[in-house]
Design a protein around this motif. Structure first.
Motif, PDB file in Angstrom:
ATOM      1  N   ALA A  19       0.723  -1.296  -0.131  1.00  0.00           N
ATOM      2  CA  ALA A  19       0.089   0.015  -0.159  1.00  0.00           C
ATOM      3  C   ALA A  19       0.977   1.338   0.191  1.00  0.00           C
ATOM      4  N   PRO A  20       0.750   2.067  -0.929  1.00  0.00           N
ATOM      5  CA  PRO A  20       1.567   3.352  -1.027  1.00  0.00           C
ATOM      6  C   PRO A  20       1.657   4.066   0.224  1.00  0.00           C
ATOM      7  N   GLU A  21       0.385   4.398   0.983  1.00  0.00           N
ATOM      8  CA  GLU A  21       0.436   5.017   2.125  1.00  0.00           C
ATOM      9  C   GLU A  21       1.195   4.584   3.345  1.00  0.00           C
ATOM     10  N   ASP A  22       1.603   3.437   3.243  1.00  0.00           N
ATOM     11  CA  ASP A  22       2.522   2.732   4.277  1.00  0.00           C
ATOM     12  C   ASP A  22       3.967   2.733   3.947  1.00  0.00           C
ATOM     13  N   LEU A  23       4.134   3.147   2.605  1.00  0.00           N
ATOM     14  CA  LEU A  23       5.774   3.148   2.394  1.00  0.00           C
ATOM     15  C   LEU A  23       6.323   4.511   2.765  1.00  0.00           C
ATOM     16  N   PRO A  24       7.569   4.792   2.741  1.00  0.00           N
ATOM     17  CA  PRO A  24       8.253   6.175   2.863  1.00  0.00           C
ATOM     18  C   PRO A  24       7.960   6.663   1.684  1.00  0.00           C
ATOM     19  N   ASP A  25       7.588   7.995   2.011  1.00  0.00           N
ATOM     20  CA  ASP A  25       7.427   9.019   0.687  1.00  0.00           C
ATOM     21  C   ASP A  25       6.638   8.280  -0.475  1.00  0.00           C
ATOM     22  N   LEU A  26       5.546   7.667   0.211  1.00  0.00           N
ATOM     23  CA  LEU A  26       4.406   7.126  -0.626  1.00  0.00           C
ATOM     24  C   LEU A  26       4.957   6.205  -1.808  1.00  0.00           C
ATOM     25  N   GLY A  27       6.118   5.522  -1.337  1.00  0.00           N
ATOM     26  CA  GLY A  27       6.846   4.610  -2.379  1.00  0.00           C
ATOM     27  C   GLY A  27       7.441   5.113  -3.447  1.00  0.00           C
ATOM     28  N   ARG A  28       7.984   6.199  -3.752  1.00  0.00           N
ATOM     29  CA  ARG A  28       8.569   6.777  -5.028  1.00  0.00           C
ATOM     30  C   ARG A  28       9.781   6.421  -4.926  1.00  0.00           C
ATOM     31  N   TRP A  29      10.794   5.966  -3.797  1.00  0.00           N
ATOM     32  CA  TRP A  29      12.337   5.844  -4.008  1.00  0.00           C
ATOM     33  C   TRP A  29      12.459   4.390  -3.609  1.00  0.00           C
ATOM     34  N   TYR A  30      12.703   3.678  -4.702  1.00  0.00           N
ATOM     35  CA  TYR A  30      13.024   2.285  -4.320  1.00  0.00           C
ATOM     36  C   TYR A  30      14.245   1.553  -4.891  1.00  0.00           C
ATOM     37  N   CYS A  31      15.036   0.845  -4.222  1.00  0.00           N
ATOM     38  CA  CYS A  31      16.206   0.232  -4.649  1.00  0.00           C
ATOM     39  C   CYS A  31      15.758  -1.141  -4.995  1.00  0.00           C
ATOM     40  N   THR A  32      15.980  -1.602  -6.430  1.00  0.00           N
ATOM     41  CA  THR A  32      15.515  -2.785  -6.507  1.00  0.00           C
ATOM     42  C   THR A  32      16.390  -3.846  -6.174  1.00  0.00           C
ATOM     43  N   GLU A  33      17.499  -3.638  -6.132  1.00  0.00           N
ATOM     44  CA  GLU A  33      19.019  -4.630  -5.951  1.00  0.00           C
ATOM     45  C   GLU A  33      18.590  -4.939  -4.516  1.00  0.00           C
ATOM     46  N   CYS A  34      18.404  -4.023  -3.628  1.00  0.00           N
ATOM     47  CA  CYS A  34      18.383  -4.524  -2.192  1.00  0.00           C
ATOM     48  C   CYS A  34      17.014  -4.541  -1.681  1.00  0.00           C
ATOM     49  N   ALA A  35      16.045  -4.315  -2.653  1.00  0.00           N
ATOM     50  CA  ALA A  35      14.517  -4.474  -2.053  1.00  0.00           C
ATOM     51  C   ALA A  35      14.104  -3.368  -1.096  1.00  0.00           C
ATOM     52  N   LYS A  36      14.462  -2.184  -0.941  1.00  0.00           N
ATOM     53  CA  LYS A  36      14.509  -1.358   0.275  1.00  0.00           C
ATOM     54  C   LYS A  36      13.725  -0.091  -0.296  1.00  0.00           C
ATOM     55  N   TRP A  37      12.753   0.684   0.301  1.00  0.00           N
ATOM     56  CA  TRP A  37      12.249   1.857   0.227  1.00  0.00           C
ATOM     57  C   TRP A  37      12.803   2.977   0.819  1.00  0.00           C
ATOM     58  N   SER A  88      13.813   9.783   0.602  1.00  0.00           N
ATOM     59  CA  SER A  88      14.014  10.782  -0.313  1.00  0.00           C
ATOM     60  C   SER A  88      14.902  10.252  -1.375  1.00  0.00           C
ATOM     61  N   GLU A  89      15.045  11.192  -2.421  1.00  0.00           N
ATOM     62  CA  GLU A  89      16.095  10.625  -3.511  1.00  0.00           C
ATOM     63  C   GLU A  89      17.449  10.852  -2.949  1.00  0.00           C
ATOM     64  N   VAL A  90      17.743  11.848  -2.167  1.00  0.00           N
ATOM     65  CA  VAL A  90      19.006  11.702  -1.774  1.00  0.00           C
ATOM     66  C   VAL A  90      19.535  10.625  -0.767  1.00  0.00           C
ATOM     67  N   ASN A  91      18.458  10.135  -0.043  1.00  0.00           N
ATOM     68  CA  ASN A  91      18.878   8.803   0.966  1.00  0.00           C
ATOM     69  C   ASN A  91      19.117   7.766  -0.286  1.00  0.00           C
ATOM     70  N   LEU A  92      18.308   7.589  -1.324  1.00  0.00           N
ATOM     71  CA  LEU A  92      18.623   6.561  -2.067  1.00  0.00           C
ATOM     72  C   LEU A  92      19.841   6.848  -3.047  1.00  0.00           C
ATOM     73  N   VAL A  93      20.378   7.893  -3.240  1.00  0.00           N
ATOM     74  CA  VAL A  93      21.641   8.068  -4.039  1.00  0.00           C
ATOM     75  C   VAL A  93      22.831   7.971  -2.892  1.00  0.00           C
ATOM     76  N   VAL A  94      22.844   8.229  -1.699  1.00  0.00           N
ATOM     77  CA  VAL A  94      23.709   7.700  -0.688  1.00  0.00           C
ATOM     78  C   VAL A  94      23.683   6.143  -0.524  1.00  0.00           C
ATOM     79  N   HIS A  95      22.745   5.681  -0.499  1.00  0.00           N
ATOM     80  CA  HIS A  95      22.615   4.193  -0.247  1.00  0.00           C
ATOM     81  C   HIS A  95      23.307   3.354  -1.476  1.00  0.00           C
ATOM     82  N   ARG A  96      22.988   4.022  -2.740  1.00  0.00           N
ATOM     83  CA  ARG A  96      23.498   3.335  -3.966  1.00  0.00           C
ATOM     84  C   ARG A  96      25.068   3.462  -3.874  1.00  0.00           C
ATOM     85  N   LYS A  97      25.880   4.455  -2.968  1.00  0.00           N
ATOM     86  CA  LYS A  97      27.190   4.556  -3.095  1.00  0.00           C
ATOM     87  C   LYS A  97      27.800   3.832  -1.834  1.00  0.00           C
ATOM     88  N   GLY A  98      26.909   3.134  -1.203  1.00  0.00           N
ATOM     89  CA  GLY A  98      27.487   2.586  -0.068  1.00  0.00           C
ATOM     90  C   GLY A  98      27.838   1.372   0.046  1.00  0.00           C
TER      91      GLY A  98
END
Length: 120
Positions: free
Chosen positions: A40-58, A61-71
């Motif tokens: 359900a989108p309302e249960d996900l962080p930021d309505l489920g817009r930022w998702y890392c497919t390789e790690c299956a994590k929500w 924000s986009e900043v957190n996703l970019v920082v995660h991908r560099k980690g």
């Protein structure tokens, strides 16, 4: 009453998708869309817009996703996904089970001339 076993609860809460499920997500956009529809989108962080497919994590924000991908954890997961998963046949061969579909007789290339003749 309370929670019966807190340790089990935290283990199941941290459960992520298995590597074979993630590999199917990467190969088939339909499979990924089907998984995302179950959340359900309302249960996900930021309505489920930022998702890392390789790690299956929500992510929030986009900043957190970019920082995660560099980690390191993300890079480790990508490396795991690049390896080919073992097949059932390889797993059975590793423990000594082999499927022999050649019939009851072996078709070796041995002939009677290879026998050793003993003299007395």
């Amino acid at each position: 009453m309370g929670v019966g076993n807190k340790r089990t609860l935290t283990k199941t809460r941290r459960k992520t998708r298995d590597l074979d499920q993630i590999k199917a997500d990467l190969l088939s956009p339909k499979h990924l869309a089907q998984y995302k529809e179950t959340k359900a989108p309302e249960d996900l962080p930021d309505l489920g817009r930022w998702y890392c497919t390789e790690c299956a994590k929500w992510f929030e924000s986009e900043v957190n996703l970019v920082v995660h991908r560099k980690g390191k954890p993300h890079k480790r997961r990508v490396k795991q996904l690049q390896e080919e998963p073992y097949t059932q046949k390889e797993a059975e061969a590793a423990i000594g089970l082999q499927t022999d579909n050649h019939g009851p007789y072996r078709s070796d290339n041995t002939t009677d001339s290879d026998e050793i003749v003993m003299t007395t």
